[in-house]
Design an enzyme around this catalytic site. Structure first.
Site, PDB file in Angstrom:
ATOM      1  CB  SER A   1     -39.096  10.620  -3.034  1.00  0.00           C
ATOM      2  OG  SER A   1     -37.921  10.208  -3.715  1.00  0.00           O
TER       3      SER A   1
ATOM      4  CE1 TYR B   1     -36.991   9.044   1.879  1.00  0.00           C
ATOM      5  CE2 TYR B   1     -36.442   8.343  -0.341  1.00  0.00           C
ATOM      6  CZ  TYR B   1     -36.762   9.344   0.551  1.00  0.00           C
ATOM      7  OH  TYR B   1     -36.845  10.640   0.104  1.00  0.00           O
TER       8      TYR B   1
END
Length: 282
Positions: free
Chosen positions: A178, A191
């Protein structure tokens, strides 16, 4: 076709993982103007999180390029069936493998099921993940931390370990990380931390895998309209999703999937993470 934030009404889902079938509007996972050219003809891919979002789009684009796919998912059976139908519409096979990727035993069983079904494995896409909105570190307890690490990064170790004996020279492993791995995100602390770990894992495993002729790469998306969003964020935040980036809109899964096709294909035969420079995501 794209979707702008003003086309996304406030919404949230209580279910975790959230369902693509309940999103409004539905994510765009296929582009009818994209014509496959056999880049993955005869290949077999296993895609975790292939029931929805980026994973669904990757499964469909792989099918358009001639690959059969196995998709691993938790229990979103309706979403998984839609992915299977989409893959089948391009005359390719799609094996559904439900289960919990936090279990190393299940990950090994999933790989074996794919090999038993198709006779081989050429491409592994580690894509499945969970995320939680966390206003402060005080809200992150050991149970949540253990869960998100087990899902997002431990499973990648398990799948790579299980898949490696079946992969041959020319095979490809692609991990979804990400933009948060590079920039961090204070509201998605656990996360973002796992995504940083995935980046380090991808870079660390790349060189020993290359000695076997297996290329390892990662894709680091920015804000993409997937079930992650109504799952983690409040209704109002969802309706403003994507406004923070220069394009002023969320990306769609179909805008990410072609990069996985490229990395899985011979077009990327000289693309390997330790020797390539990733483009900074928006």
């Amino acid at each position: 076709m794209t979707i702008t934030p003003d086309q996304i009404p406030p919404q949230s889902q209580k279910r975790n993982p959230a369902l693509e079938s309940e999103m409004n509007p539905k994510p765009l996972y296929d582009d009818p103007d994209y014509k496959g050219s056999g880049k993955l003809q005869g290949k077999v891919a296993l895609i975790t999180g292939g029931d929805s979002g980026i994973g669904r789009s990757v499964a469909v684009y792989f099918a358009k390029e001639g690959a059969d796919v196995a998709i691993v998912y938790l229990d979103e059976h309706g979403d998984a069936k839609e992915t299977q139908d989409a893959v089948n519409s391009y005359d390719r096979q799609c094996l559904l493998i439900p289960g919990d990727i936090r279990s190393e035993k299940f990950c090994h069983e999933a790989v074996q099921k794919a090999v038993d079904e198709f006779g081989k494995l050429d491409i592994l896409v580690n894509n499945a993940a969970v995320q939680y909105l966390e206003p402060s570190i005080e809200e992150i307890d050991s149970a949540r931390l253990g869960d998100i690490f087990a899902t997002n990064i431990f499973s990648m170790f398990y799948f790579v370990k299980a898949a490696t004996p079946h992969l041959k020279a020319g095979s490809s492993i692609i991990n979804t990380t990400s933009i948060n791995a590079y920039k961090g995100n204070s509201s998605l602390l656990s996360y973002s931390t796992t995504k940083g770990a995935i980046l380090a894992f991808t870079r660390s495993i790349a060189e020993p895998m290359l000695e076997k002729g297996i290329r390892v790469n990662g894709v680091a998306p920015g804000p993409i309209w997937t079930p992650f969003i109504p799952d983690a964020f409040s209704g109002d935040a969802v309706s403003n999703f994507g406004k923070q980036v220069p394009m002023k809109r969320p990306g769609q899964p179909k805008e990410v999937a072609p990069s996985f096709v490229f990395l899985a294909s011979e077009d990327a035969s000289y693309m390997q993470v330790r020797y390539s420079i990733p483009m900074e995501a928006l």
